[in-house]
Design a protein around this motif. Structure first.
Motif, mmCIF file in Angstrom:
data_model
loop_
_atom_site.group_PDB
_atom_site.id
_atom_site.type_symbol
_atom_site.label_atom_id
_atom_site.label_comp_id
_atom_site.label_asym_id
_atom_site.label_seq_id
_atom_site.Cartn_x
_atom_site.Cartn_y
_atom_site.Cartn_z
ATOM 1 N N LYS A 230 0.839 -1.200 0.000
ATOM 2 C CA LYS A 230 0.000 0.000 0.000
ATOM 3 C C LYS A 230 0.873 1.248 0.000
ATOM 4 O O LYS A 230 1.695 1.443 0.887
ATOM 5 N N ARG A 316 -7.580 -0.045 1.543
ATOM 6 C CA ARG A 316 -8.120 -1.313 1.044
ATOM 7 C C ARG A 316 -8.636 -1.171 -0.385
ATOM 8 O O ARG A 316 -8.688 -2.162 -1.124
ATOM 9 N N LEU A 319 -5.533 -1.356 -2.655
ATOM 10 C CA LEU A 319 -5.037 -2.736 -2.593
ATOM 11 C C LEU A 319 -5.971 -3.697 -3.326
ATOM 12 O O LEU A 319 -5.499 -4.675 -3.930
ATOM 13 N N LEU A 323 -4.468 -6.237 -5.887
ATOM 14 C CA LEU A 323 -4.562 -7.678 -5.659
ATOM 15 C C LEU A 323 -5.223 -8.373 -6.850
ATOM 16 O O LEU A 323 -4.830 -9.492 -7.231
ATOM 17 N N ASP A 336 0.897 -9.228 0.865
ATOM 18 C CA ASP A 336 0.706 -7.777 0.855
ATOM 19 C C ASP A 336 1.034 -7.189 2.212
ATOM 20 O O ASP A 336 0.822 -7.814 3.254
ATOM 21 N N THR A 357 -4.049 -14.835 6.970
ATOM 22 C CA THR A 357 -3.730 -15.718 5.851
ATOM 23 C C THR A 357 -4.851 -16.728 5.653
ATOM 24 O O THR A 357 -5.572 -17.070 6.597
ATOM 25 N N ALA A 412 -9.350 -7.017 6.374
ATOM 26 C CA ALA A 412 -8.738 -8.183 5.737
ATOM 27 C C ALA A 412 -9.767 -8.962 4.914
ATOM 28 O O ALA A 412 -9.454 -9.463 3.823
ATOM 29 N N LEU A 415 -10.176 -7.295 1.614
ATOM 30 C CA LEU A 415 -9.085 -7.624 0.698
ATOM 31 C C LEU A 415 -9.227 -9.038 0.138
ATOM 32 O O LEU A 415 -8.930 -9.284 -1.037
ATOM 33 N N GLN A 416 -9.677 -9.949 0.980
ATOM 34 C CA GLN A 416 -9.783 -11.342 0.539
ATOM 35 C C GLN A 416 -10.719 -11.494 -0.655
ATOM 36 O O GLN A 416 -10.541 -12.402 -1.472
ATOM 37 N N TRP A 425 -2.319 -16.687 0.334
ATOM 38 C CA TRP A 425 -2.244 -15.234 0.514
ATOM 39 C C TRP A 425 -1.891 -14.911 1.956
ATOM 40 O O TRP A 425 -2.389 -15.528 2.892
ATOM 41 N N HIS A 427 -1.512 -11.405 4.410
ATOM 42 C CA HIS A 427 -1.727 -9.970 4.560
ATOM 43 C C HIS A 427 -1.169 -9.533 5.900
ATOM 44 O O HIS A 427 -1.507 -10.099 6.943
ATOM 45 N N ASP A 429 -0.895 -6.332 8.354
ATOM 46 C CA ASP A 429 -1.336 -4.997 8.739
ATOM 47 C C ASP A 429 -0.278 -4.481 9.714
ATOM 48 O O ASP A 429 -0.299 -4.780 10.910
#
Length: 465
Positions: A230, A316, A319, A323, A336, A357, A412, A415-416, A425, A427, A429
């Motif tokens: 990001k 987000r 991203l 993604l 990420d 994840t 999250a 994003l998923q 994946w 992620h 933060d």
């Protein structure tokens, strides 16, 4: 950048002062064995052999002296156990009296990091050089220190000097040095192809125009991995403007991009046998007459429509488009990094990146990797039951959950939705900032989770070598 290669040298018997490491339980026996004049000086220095404590030990000659330092475990040195020495000892060369420098060499280097772009530290001592017998590890340790320093430099730089173009320049420099291929999408092409990145950044001045920066490196036939960061160079909050207290550190909102670029540098430096796809969606979340608004509906690159519940939940959005682009290359792993939510800081504090994840084996592996390199992460749940918090009455989803509950989790989960099903994946933060100094880790921009992910990638892709 600090020249770390000058601070860690092969020990070829050159002159150096010695550092003796002792544990607290060994202090009495060591103290008793010293001459009376040494005992008197050690007592005057109030040395108790606690971690990060040290004392000067006089020798026979007038200018002859050595160092004794406390450690928790002499046979298992952590990354930061020599860092206080590197910050405090006089200029010169030093060696341990016994044992290997091991992981502690990293802290010796990072303790001597200086951010001097705007002000020279005139009072800083000269370089403290550590001599080591671990010659084969010097290059790798220096590369890790350089990656940490890169994150710190990028994050510490004010937004006026660290806009989207500056992040693009950083990626281009990396690519030019190592044969990477760079592609940058901006302007009309960004609006058409990556509409959420465009929407977040369209209110900024033209000199801060939003863009998606991509770099490819490595053998196209090798396993594909994507690293996304990001890159919000400054976050005013948009029309849902932040208070001044919340805006003060928003130069660090590109900390995810800094981590991603630094991780790419580590991957390339280690020549990991992968096809790397680096993606940095970057923009300034500014305010002007054409800023995106609460209640707007954005169409994403993936085709999902997103209602804007809060313009301050912009990370987000950029991203999400990045993604989606990463998934189009069909990588076997996407990682990420993002300074995404205040909720993560409330949950786990500034030192621990919140880890999400969709792969249980990865969760276990990265936890072990972080522990091994003193770069811990903490897993939070991708709890599907909270998807309802992102519901919208008029779009496929909302960008912000209502009620303030589980803010890091709902971010999250958002994003998923943009990660291809079946693709592993991770992620993180991360805070990307250290609010108070610790040995080897000054106040300011910080790499948190970077070395843990790199260790994971080394184990996953470089184990055979």
């Amino acid at each position: 950048m600090t020249e770390f290669a000058d601070l860690l040298k092969a020990d070829n018997g050159q002159p150096a002062r010695s550092i003796q490491l002792i544990e607290a339980a060994e202090l009495d026996a060591w103290f008793t064995a010293q001459p009376e004049r040494v005992r008197a000086l050690i007592s005057a220095q109030k040395f108790h052999a606690k971690p990060n404590e040290y004392a000067i030990v006089p020798g026979e000659g007038q200018s002859d002296w050595s160092v004794v330092a406390g450690v928790a475990k002499r046979d298992a040195l952590g990354s930061w156990c020599l860092a206080r020495l590197a910050e405090s000892l006089p200029e010169g060369s030093y060696r341990l009296t016994e044992g290997s420098t091991g992981a502690a060499a990293l802290g010796w280097l990072t303790a001597q990091y200086r951010f001097e772009r705007y002000r020279k530290d005139e009072g800083a001592a000269g370089p403290r050089v550590l001599l080591t017998g671990d010659v084969a590890r010097i290059e790798a340790i220096v590369q890790q220190a350089e990656a940490v320093a890169l994150v710190r430099d990028l994050v510490n730089t004010p937004a006026a000097d660290m806009g989207p173009q500056d992040l693009e320049d950083a990626v281009r420099q990396l690519a030019q040095a190592h044969g990477g291929e760079v592609q940058v999408t901006r302007g009309d092409a960004l609006e058409q192809g990556f509409p959420m990145i465009h929407a977040v950044g369209k209110a900024a001045d033209k000199s801060f125009a939003p863009r998606l920066i991509e770099m490819a490196w490595g053998d196209p036939a090798a396993p594909r991995i994507a690293v996304v960061g990001k890159g919000i160079c400054f976050d005013s909050g948009g029309l849902d403007i932040k208070p001044s207290s919340g805006m003060r550190l928003m130069k660090k909102d590109m900390g995810g991009a800094a981590h991603a670029i630094a991780l790419a540098r580590l991957i390339i430096g280690a020549r990991l046998p992968v096809r790397l796809h680096l993606l940095v969606p970057t923009a300034e979340n500014a305010i002007s007459g054409n800023a995106f608004r609460p209640g707007d509906i954005l169409r994403s690159r993936q085709g999902l429509t997103v209602e804007i519940g809060n313009t301050d939940a912009e990370g987000r959005l950029v991203l999400g488009d990045a993604l989606t682009r990463a998934g189009e290359e069909k990588p076997e792993l996407i990682v990420d990094f993002a300074t995404l939510t205040g909720a993560a800081r409330v949950a786990v504090g500034p030192d621990l990146p919140a880890l999400f994840t969709n792969d249980e084996a990865l969760a276990s592996d990265i936890a072990a990797a972080g522990t091994a390199v003193d770069d811990p992460t903490w897993r939070l749940p991708l709890w599907d039951g909270y998807y309802d918090m992102l519901k919208s009455d008029i779009a496929d989803m909302n960008n912000a959950g209502e009620g303030g509950f589980a803010g890091a989790v709902t971010a999250a989960l958002f994003l998923q939705r943009f990660v291809p099903e079946g693709t592993a994946w991770i992620h993180l933060d991360t805070f990307a900032w250290r609010p108070a100094a610790r040995p080897g880790r000054p106040k300011g921009g910080e790499a948190l989770g970077l070395r843990a992910v790199f260790r994971l990638l080394q184990q996953r892709y470089d184990g055979a070598r």
